[in-house]
Design an enzyme around this catalytic site. Structure first.
Site, PDB file in Angstrom:
ATOM      1  N   GLY A  11       0.731  -1.285   0.104  1.00 20.89           N
ATOM      2  CA  GLY A  11      -0.023  -0.014  -0.032  1.00 20.89           C
ATOM      3  C   GLY A  11       0.670   1.190  -0.053  1.00 20.89           C
ATOM      4  O   GLY A  11       0.311   2.504   0.409  1.00 20.89           O
ATOM      5  N   SER A  12       2.079   1.113  -0.520  1.00 14.65           N
ATOM      6  CA  SER A  12       2.804   2.527  -0.431  1.00 14.65           C
ATOM      7  C   SER A  12       2.154   3.485  -1.544  1.00 14.65           C
ATOM      8  O   SER A  12       2.462   4.620  -1.397  1.00 14.65           O
ATOM      9  CB  SER A  12       4.305   2.034  -0.923  1.00 14.65           C
ATOM     10  OG  SER A  12       4.596   1.673  -2.142  1.00 14.65           O
ATOM     11  N   ASN A  13       1.608   3.123  -2.323  1.00 12.25           N
ATOM     12  CA  ASN A  13       0.921   3.916  -3.532  1.00 12.25           C
ATOM     13  C   ASN A  13      -0.131   4.502  -2.685  1.00 12.25           C
ATOM     14  O   ASN A  13      -0.526   5.669  -3.092  1.00 12.25           O
ATOM     15  CB  ASN A  13       0.665   3.300  -4.729  1.00 12.25           C
ATOM     16  CG  ASN A  13       1.783   3.309  -5.564  1.00 12.25           C
ATOM     17  OD1 ASN A  13       2.176   4.106  -6.372  1.00 12.25           O
ATOM     18  ND2 ASN A  13       2.432   2.223  -5.867  1.00 12.25           N
ATOM     19  N   LYS A  64      -8.455 -15.777  -9.274  1.00 11.04           N
ATOM     20  CA  LYS A  64      -9.620 -15.287  -9.673  1.00 11.04           C
ATOM     21  C   LYS A  64     -10.284 -14.317  -8.999  1.00 11.04           C
ATOM     22  O   LYS A  64     -10.099 -14.219  -7.843  1.00 11.04           O
ATOM     23  CB  LYS A  64     -10.285 -16.363 -10.117  1.00 11.04           C
ATOM     24  CG  LYS A  64     -11.439 -16.292 -11.254  1.00 11.04           C
ATOM     25  CD  LYS A  64     -12.362 -17.586 -11.350  1.00 11.04           C
ATOM     26  CE  LYS A  64     -13.657 -17.352 -11.473  1.00 11.04           C
ATOM     27  NZ  LYS A  64     -14.497 -18.545 -11.580  1.00 11.04           N
ATOM     28  N   ARG A  92      -5.716  -8.790  -8.813  1.00  9.04           N
ATOM     29  CA  ARG A  92      -6.744  -9.669  -9.688  1.00  9.04           C
ATOM     30  C   ARG A  92      -7.128  -8.876 -10.705  1.00  9.04           C
ATOM     31  O   ARG A  92      -7.154  -7.666 -10.649  1.00  9.04           O
ATOM     32  CB  ARG A  92      -7.753  -9.933  -8.480  1.00  9.04           C
ATOM     33  CG  ARG A  92      -7.263 -11.031  -7.555  1.00  9.04           C
ATOM     34  CD  ARG A  92      -8.412 -11.457  -6.736  1.00  9.04           C
ATOM     35  NE  ARG A  92      -7.884 -11.886  -5.495  1.00  9.04           N
ATOM     36  CZ  ARG A  92      -8.187 -13.043  -5.104  1.00  9.04           C
ATOM     37  NH1 ARG A  92      -8.852 -14.152  -5.976  1.00  9.04           N
ATOM     38  NH2 ARG A  92      -7.448 -13.901  -4.170  1.00  9.04           N
ATOM     39  N   LEU A  93      -7.609  -9.712 -11.648  1.00 11.15           N
ATOM     40  CA  LEU A  93      -8.201  -8.703 -12.983  1.00 11.15           C
ATOM     41  C   LEU A  93      -9.408  -8.283 -12.767  1.00 11.15           C
ATOM     42  O   LEU A  93     -10.425  -9.126 -12.379  1.00 11.15           O
ATOM     43  CB  LEU A  93      -8.116  -9.796 -14.202  1.00 11.15           C
ATOM     44  CG  LEU A  93      -6.754  -9.881 -14.817  1.00 11.15           C
ATOM     45  CD1 LEU A  93      -6.963 -10.523 -16.302  1.00 11.15           C
ATOM     46  CD2 LEU A  93      -6.117  -8.413 -15.108  1.00 11.15           C
ATOM     47  N   ASN A 108      -5.158   2.305 -12.890  1.00  8.92           N
ATOM     48  CA  ASN A 108      -4.213   1.286 -12.197  1.00  8.92           C
ATOM     49  C   ASN A 108      -2.827   1.955 -12.338  1.00  8.92           C
ATOM     50  O   ASN A 108      -2.489   2.692 -13.275  1.00  8.92           O
ATOM     51  CB  ASN A 108      -4.436  -0.029 -12.823  1.00  8.92           C
ATOM     52  CG  ASN A 108      -3.345  -1.071 -12.529  1.00  8.92           C
ATOM     53  OD1 ASN A 108      -3.092  -1.197 -11.413  1.00  8.92           O
ATOM     54  ND2 ASN A 108      -2.757  -1.700 -13.408  1.00  8.92           N
ATOM     55  N   HIS A 110       1.113   0.608 -12.943  1.00  5.53           N
ATOM     56  CA  HIS A 110       1.842  -0.604 -13.266  1.00  5.53           C
ATOM     57  C   HIS A 110       3.367  -0.205 -13.533  1.00  5.53           C
ATOM     58  O   HIS A 110       3.827   0.811 -14.011  1.00  5.53           O
ATOM     59  CB  HIS A 110       1.264  -0.898 -14.767  1.00  5.53           C
ATOM     60  CG  HIS A 110       1.879  -2.327 -15.240  1.00  5.53           C
ATOM     61  ND1 HIS A 110       1.700  -3.436 -14.449  1.00  5.53           N
ATOM     62  CD2 HIS A 110       3.035  -2.538 -15.971  1.00  5.53           C
ATOM     63  CE1 HIS A 110       2.564  -4.427 -15.174  1.00  5.53           C
ATOM     64  NE2 HIS A 110       3.382  -3.928 -15.996  1.00  5.53           N
TER      65      HIS A 110
HETATM   66  C1  GRF Z   1       3.490  -1.208  -7.458  1.00  2.00           C
HETATM   67  O1  GRF Z   1       4.991  -1.506  -7.875  1.00  2.00           O
HETATM   68  C2  GRF Z   1       2.597  -0.959  -8.604  1.00  2.00           C
HETATM   69  O2  GRF Z   1       3.036  -0.507  -9.713  1.00  2.00           O
HETATM   70  C3  GRF Z   1       2.204  -2.424  -9.034  1.00  2.00           C
HETATM   71  O3  GRF Z   1       2.268  -2.972  -7.598  1.00  2.00           O
HETATM   72  C4  GRF Z   1       3.108  -2.500  -6.803  1.00  2.00           C
HETATM   73  C5  GRF Z   1       2.358  -2.073  -5.500  1.00  2.00           C
HETATM   74  O4  GRF Z   1       3.204  -1.409  -4.501  1.00  2.00           O
HETATM   75  N1  GRF Z   1       1.202  -2.511  -9.391  1.00  2.00           N
HETATM   76  P1  GRF Z   1       2.385  -0.781  -3.296  1.00  2.00           P
HETATM   77  O5  GRF Z   1       1.306  -1.797  -2.602  1.00  2.00           O
HETATM   78  O6  GRF Z   1       1.703   0.293  -3.731  1.00  2.00           O
HETATM   79  O7  GRF Z   1       3.386  -0.537  -2.344  1.00  2.00           O
END
Ligand code: GRF
Length: 191
Positions: A11-13, A64, A92-93, A108, A110
């Site tokens: 969850g760093s994002n 899934k 998950r998709l 999202n 990526h």
């Molecule tokens: C990130 O590198 C993001 O690009 C990818 O999964 C990772 C999630 O990291 N989709 P965090 O859980 O936000 O730390």
């Protein structure tokens, strides 16, 4: 702008989004954080900030995202008044019915310069392929895996002594700036 965040891991994002909100550089609030992994640190981070959290019950499926679980997720997000859904390390998709409930409203992040290297551990894929640069992308989610229109993208040089870990760490620094910026951009355009 009310955000909902789905994540499976650290969850760093989500934290970076929260920091941008608290610093006053992103005019939004996180209304709900959901995870398919009851032990995910993203839930602890959210709880620490008094944000409502919940678990997505994927009915024992490992990868899934079953239809019933997607319908329940959509309902919970709607009940929390969520306008924009941010996937942040959600493994998950997302498909029908969640996509249909939030058309052009699911983002999202990526860790590659999409369309290059979709899927898991993209920074490793870039390193193994001998690329000179990697990067990260925020995009709208569609039915595919890491496809969908790109909102923002930024490259990160690959250094000669990079390992998978050092490269991923540098990509994450950029991610934490890019995601709030992409949310700002989408918020201005569509909400
Ligand atoms: C990130 O590198 C993001 O690009 C990818 O999964 C990772 C999630 O990291 N989709 P965090 O859980 O936000 O730390």
């Amino acid at each position: 702008m009310v955000l909902g965040v789905l994540g499976s891991g650290s969850g760093s994002n989500m934290q970076a989004i929260l920091d941008a909100i608290e610093e006053g550089t992103l005019d939004a609030r996180i209304g709900l954080v959901l995870s398919d992994n009851p032990d995910a640190f993203i839930l602890k981070r959210a709880e620490k900030h008094g944000i409502e959290t919940g678990i997505i019950d994927c009915r024992g499926f490992k990868t899934k995202f079953p239809e019933e679980a997607q319908a329940e997720t959509a309902l919970r997000l709607q009940e929390a008044g969520v306008e924009l859904v941010c996937l942040a390390g959600f493994l998950r998709l997302v498909k029908w019915p969640l996509l249909d409930v939030f058309p052009q409203r699911i983002l999202n992040i990526h860790p590659s310069l999409l369309p290059a290297f979709p899927g898991l551990e993209s920074w490793k894929q870039a390193l193994d392929a001998g690329e000179r640069e990697a990067g990260c992308t925020v995009h709208f989610v569609d039915e595919g895996m890491d496809t969908g229109p790109i909102i923002l993208q930024e490259s990160v040089p690959i250094l000669s002594d990079d390992t998978a870990e050092t490269l991923h760490a540098r990509i994450q620094v950029i991610e934490h700036r890019l995601y709030p910026a992409a949310i700002r951009k989408v918020g201005r355009a569509v909400l």
